[in-house]
Scaffold this active site. Structure first.
Site, PDB file in Angstrom:
ATOM      1  N   LYS A   1      62.619  77.455 131.277  1.00 51.64           N
ATOM      2  CA  LYS A   1      61.471  78.386 131.319  1.00 51.64           C
ATOM      3  C   LYS A   1      61.873  79.741 130.767  1.00 51.64           C
ATOM      4  CE  LYS A   1      57.325  79.709 133.551  1.00 51.64           C
ATOM      5  NZ  LYS A   1      57.322  81.145 133.688  1.00 51.64           N
TER       6      LYS A   1
ATOM      7  N   ASN B   1      57.256  85.874 125.220  1.00 47.17           N
ATOM      8  CA  ASN B   1      56.686  87.081 125.831  1.00 47.17           C
ATOM      9  C   ASN B   1      56.859  88.351 125.003  1.00 47.17           C
ATOM     10  OD1 ASN B   1      56.755  85.041 127.925  1.00 47.17           O
ATOM     11  ND2 ASN B   1      56.268  86.671 129.377  1.00 47.17           N
TER      12      ASN B   1
ATOM     13  N   ALA C   1      47.168  82.661 135.828  1.00 45.13           N
ATOM     14  CA  ALA C   1      46.333  83.368 136.802  1.00 45.13           C
ATOM     15  C   ALA C   1      46.099  84.786 136.330  1.00 45.13           C
ATOM     16  CB  ALA C   1      47.016  83.389 138.157  1.00 45.13           C
TER      17      ALA C   1
ATOM     18  N   ASN D   1      49.562  83.733 122.216  1.00 42.91           N
ATOM     19  CA  ASN D   1      50.742  82.863 122.082  1.00 42.91           C
ATOM     20  C   ASN D   1      50.673  81.970 120.838  1.00 42.91           C
ATOM     21  OD1 ASN D   1      51.457  84.016 124.493  1.00 42.91           O
ATOM     22  ND2 ASN D   1      51.138  82.174 125.735  1.00 42.91           N
TER      23      ASN D   1
ATOM     24  N   LEU E   1      49.139  85.683 140.387  1.00 41.50           N
ATOM     25  CA  LEU E   1      49.632  84.345 140.755  1.00 41.50           C
ATOM     26  C   LEU E   1      49.594  84.132 142.263  1.00 41.50           C
ATOM     27  CD1 LEU E   1      50.919  81.708 139.631  1.00 41.50           C
ATOM     28  CD2 LEU E   1      53.130  82.710 140.278  1.00 41.50           C
TER      29      LEU E   1
ATOM     30  N   ASN F   1      59.197  84.941 137.529  1.00 39.40           N
ATOM     31  CA  ASN F   1      60.053  84.848 136.348  1.00 39.40           C
ATOM     32  C   ASN F   1      61.395  85.495 136.676  1.00 39.40           C
ATOM     33  OD1 ASN F   1      58.624  83.467 134.434  1.00 39.40           O
ATOM     34  ND2 ASN F   1      57.606  85.265 133.598  1.00 39.40           N
TER      35      ASN F   1
HETATM   36  N1  LIG Z   1      50.143  85.554 136.420  1.00 35.21           N
HETATM   37  C1  LIG Z   1      50.568  84.362 135.959  1.00 35.21           C
HETATM   38  O1  LIG Z   1      49.813  83.599 135.329  1.00 35.21           O
HETATM   39  C2  LIG Z   1      51.976  83.917 136.196  1.00 35.21           C
HETATM   40  C3  LIG Z   1      52.909  84.771 136.760  1.00 35.21           C
HETATM   41  N2  LIG Z   1      54.189  84.323 136.945  1.00 35.21           N
HETATM   42  C4  LIG Z   1      55.190  85.200 137.561  1.00 35.21           C
HETATM   43  O2  LIG Z   1      54.786  85.546 138.883  1.00 35.21           O
HETATM   44  C5  LIG Z   1      55.203  86.867 139.211  1.00 35.21           C
HETATM   45  C6  LIG Z   1      53.964  87.691 139.568  1.00 35.21           C
HETATM   46  O3  LIG Z   1      53.172  87.775 138.424  1.00 35.21           O
HETATM   47  P1  LIG Z   1      51.653  88.319 138.527  1.00 35.21           P
HETATM   48  O4  LIG Z   1      50.986  87.699 139.696  1.00 35.21           O
HETATM   49  O5  LIG Z   1      51.050  88.149 137.192  1.00 35.21           O
HETATM   50  O6  LIG Z   1      51.919  89.882 138.819  1.00 35.21           O
HETATM   51  P2  LIG Z   1      50.939  90.901 139.572  1.00 35.21           P
HETATM   52  O7  LIG Z   1      51.442  92.259 139.258  1.00 35.21           O
HETATM   53  O8  LIG Z   1      49.526  90.530 139.281  1.00 35.21           O
HETATM   54  O9  LIG Z   1      51.181  90.551 141.132  1.00 35.21           O
HETATM   55  C7  LIG Z   1      52.232  91.084 141.892  1.00 35.21           C
HETATM   56  C8  LIG Z   1      51.572  91.739 143.095  1.00 35.21           C
HETATM   57  O10 LIG Z   1      52.539  92.041 144.104  1.00 35.21           O
HETATM   58  C9  LIG Z   1      52.107  93.220 144.738  1.00 35.21           C
HETATM   59  N3  LIG Z   1      53.244  93.831 145.447  1.00 35.21           N
HETATM   60  C10 LIG Z   1      54.442  94.178 144.934  1.00 35.21           C
HETATM   61  N4  LIG Z   1      55.235  94.685 145.889  1.00 35.21           N
HETATM   62  C11 LIG Z   1      54.503  94.657 147.051  1.00 35.21           C
HETATM   63  C12 LIG Z   1      54.744  95.044 148.390  1.00 35.21           C
HETATM   64  N5  LIG Z   1      55.933  95.580 148.749  1.00 35.21           N
HETATM   65  N6  LIG Z   1      53.773  94.882 149.321  1.00 35.21           N
HETATM   66  C13 LIG Z   1      52.586  94.341 148.971  1.00 35.21           C
HETATM   67  N7  LIG Z   1      52.272  93.939 147.711  1.00 35.21           N
HETATM   68  C14 LIG Z   1      53.231  94.106 146.773  1.00 35.21           C
HETATM   69  C15 LIG Z   1      51.590  94.093 143.614  1.00 35.21           C
HETATM   70  O11 LIG Z   1      50.733  95.101 144.103  1.00 35.21           O
HETATM   71  C16 LIG Z   1      50.869  93.055 142.747  1.00 35.21           C
HETATM   72  O12 LIG Z   1      49.503  92.964 143.113  1.00 35.21           O
HETATM   73  C17 LIG Z   1      55.918  87.401 137.952  1.00 35.21           C
HETATM   74  O13 LIG Z   1      57.321  87.220 138.061  1.00 35.21           O
HETATM   75  C18 LIG Z   1      55.352  86.529 136.848  1.00 35.21           C
HETATM   76  O14 LIG Z   1      56.249  86.413 135.746  1.00 35.21           O
HETATM   77  C19 LIG Z   1      54.598  83.062 136.628  1.00 35.21           C
HETATM   78  C20 LIG Z   1      53.693  82.192 136.068  1.00 35.21           C
HETATM   79  C21 LIG Z   1      52.354  82.568 135.775  1.00 35.21           C
HETATM   80  C1  LIG Z   2      54.434  80.486 129.702  1.00 32.19           C
HETATM   81  C2  LIG Z   2      53.893  81.869 129.419  1.00 32.19           C
HETATM   82  C3  LIG Z   2      54.499  82.472 128.200  1.00 32.19           C
HETATM   83  C4  LIG Z   2      52.408  81.680 129.218  1.00 32.19           C
HETATM   84  O1  LIG Z   2      51.811  82.800 128.648  1.00 32.19           O
HETATM   85  C5  LIG Z   2      54.230  82.759 130.605  1.00 32.19           C
HETATM   86  O2  LIG Z   2      54.884  82.311 131.540  1.00 32.19           O
HETATM   87  C6  LIG Z   2      53.894  84.201 130.609  1.00 32.19           C
HETATM   88  O3  LIG Z   2      52.955  84.606 129.931  1.00 32.19           O
HETATM   89  O4  LIG Z   2      54.636  84.933 131.335  1.00 32.19           O
END
Ligand SMILES: NC(=O)C1=CN([C@@H]2O[C@H](COP(=O)(O)OP(=O)(O)OC[C@H]3O[C@@H](n4cnc5c(N)ncnc54)[C@H](O)[C@@H]3O)[C@@H](O)[C@H]2O)C=CC1
Ligand SMILES: CC(C)(CO)C(=O)C(=O)O
Length: 314
Positions: free
Chosen positions: A177, A185, A121, A195, A11, A97
């Site tokens: 949310k 999830n 993403a 989903n 993201l 989240n």
């Molecule tokens: N990926 C998605 O489509 C969506 C994600 N989210 C939320 O966004 C948040 C992130 O999700 P993702 O991007 O999927 O996770 P991810 O694991 O792909 O990204 C998190 C990144 O932060 C980096 N990181 C963590 N601590 C660090 C530090 N101290 N220094 C440098 N880099 C560091 C990790 O290496 C990792 O690459 C979660 O809470 C998720 O639920 C929300 C909506 C959609």
């Molecule tokens: C909304 C939903 C459930 C979409 O997959 C999501 O936020 C997730 O996968 O963490």
């Protein structure tokens, strides 16, 4: 506007790359992704096509920025806040989240804004991210109300072409949310399904039970979230993301720690504060934590503590 994105994973890289269309952006992440971004920028594919060149680093050096956007997984929030503590920001925005804003606010001087993102993403390779669905960012004061910082950050997001709503009711939106994530999830991760499998029973009713429990806890916390609103949000997201593998299923696929503590675990923890039994969320949380412990992706954790009601009846 100078933007720092802390947590350049899926993201963070998507949002940072899109913001870089209109602002000076620095991603904080890890190699080899950071090295690739430095070398060739970020290529965005899928539902959005873009190629931008944000700055990137593995260590935040304390440089000031107008806004710091936090996009680490919920369980990395405290460490991220500690790393950001030396910085100077007009505002901090979480798009994560879980109820992580208080963790950020306890460690950072800047106003912390709450945010939800329904963009999808997925980091493909170092330097490449796919937008798996165009959604919307909603952001605002974490306790609700109008906030000038939120208006400014929201404008910056919109100026970069990101669908953005500045909202005065972020407490409700975050619980809504959470109800969606609590319903989708864990069930999709444990059943190993997309989903859309929750469109029909038994998955649909399982998800609805978890969402209803979440809405009940929200109301006990003083947030107005009627069951019908939580359930309609759940139905909308299941339909809109029917082909998605939820982020928790992706974590299970990748044999990585999940965000169960920030989702079903948070419903259980907040429910216990109000002596509310949330059996569906408790079972889903215990099953996922059992999987995590069995895969060694986190230390074995205590099963969810029995509710006080059960203890008092013994
Ligand atoms: N990926 C998605 O489509 C969506 C994600 N989210 C939320 O966004 C948040 C992130 O999700 P993702 O991007 O999927 O996770 P991810 O694991 O792909 O990204 C998190 C990144 O932060 C980096 N990181 C963590 N601590 C660090 C530090 N101290 N220094 C440098 N880099 C560091 C990790 O290496 C990792 O690459 C979660 O809470 C998720 O639920 C929300 C909506 C959609
Ligand atoms: C909304 C939903 C459930 C979409 O997959 C999501 O936020 C997730 O996968 O963490």
């Amino acid at each position: 506007m100078d933007v720092l994105v802390f947590g350049a994973g899926s993201l963070g890289t998507l949002v940072g790359a899109l913001l870089a269309r209109a602002h000076d952006v620095t991603l904080v992440g890890r190699d080899p992704h950071v090295a690739a971004v430095r070398e060739g920028g970020v290529r965005v594919s899928g539902a959005v096509d873009a190629h931008t060149a944000p700055a990137a680093t593995t260590e935040y050096d304390g440089s000031p920025a107008d806004v710091a956007v936090v996009t680490v997984k919920s369980f990395d929030t405290a460490a991220a806040a500690d790393a950001l503590a030396g910085g100077s920001f007009e505002a901090v925005l979480s798009l994560q989240n879980g109820f992580v804003e208080e963790t950020l606010a306890a460690r950072l001087d800047a106003p912390v804004l709450a945010g939800t993102a329904t963009y999808g993403a997925r980091l493909l390779d170092p330097g490449r991210v796919a937008c798996t669905g165009v959604g919307r960012v909603a952001l605002g004061a974490r306790r609700g109300g109008i906030d000038p910082h939120a208006e400014r950050v929201g404008k910056a997001f919109r100026d970069a072409g990101i669908e953005t709503l500045v909202a005065a009711d972020m407490p409700r939106r975050r619980w809504e949310k959470l109800a969606v994530n609590a319903g989708i999830n864990a069930a999709t991760a444990l059943a190993r399904v997309e989903n859309g499998a929750l469109t029909d029973d038994p998955g649909r009713e399982l998800a609805r039970r978890a969402a209803r429990e979440t809405a009940r806890v929200a109301r006990a916390e003083g947030v107005s979230l009627p069951n019908r609103r939580a359930l309609s949000a759940l139905d909308e997201v299941v339909e809109a993301t029917s082909d998605n593998r939820s982020s928790t299923l992706q974590d299970v696929d990748d044999e990585k720690r999940t965000e169960v503590d920030a989702i079903n675990g948070a419903v259980v923890e907040r429910g216990e504060r109000h002596r509310l039994d949330v059996p569906t969320n408790r079972t889903l949380a215990d099953l996922l934590r059992t999987w995590e412990a069995g895969r060694g992706v986190r230390e074995a954790v205590e099963a969810s503590a029995p509710t006080r009601q059960k203890e008092s009846s013994q």
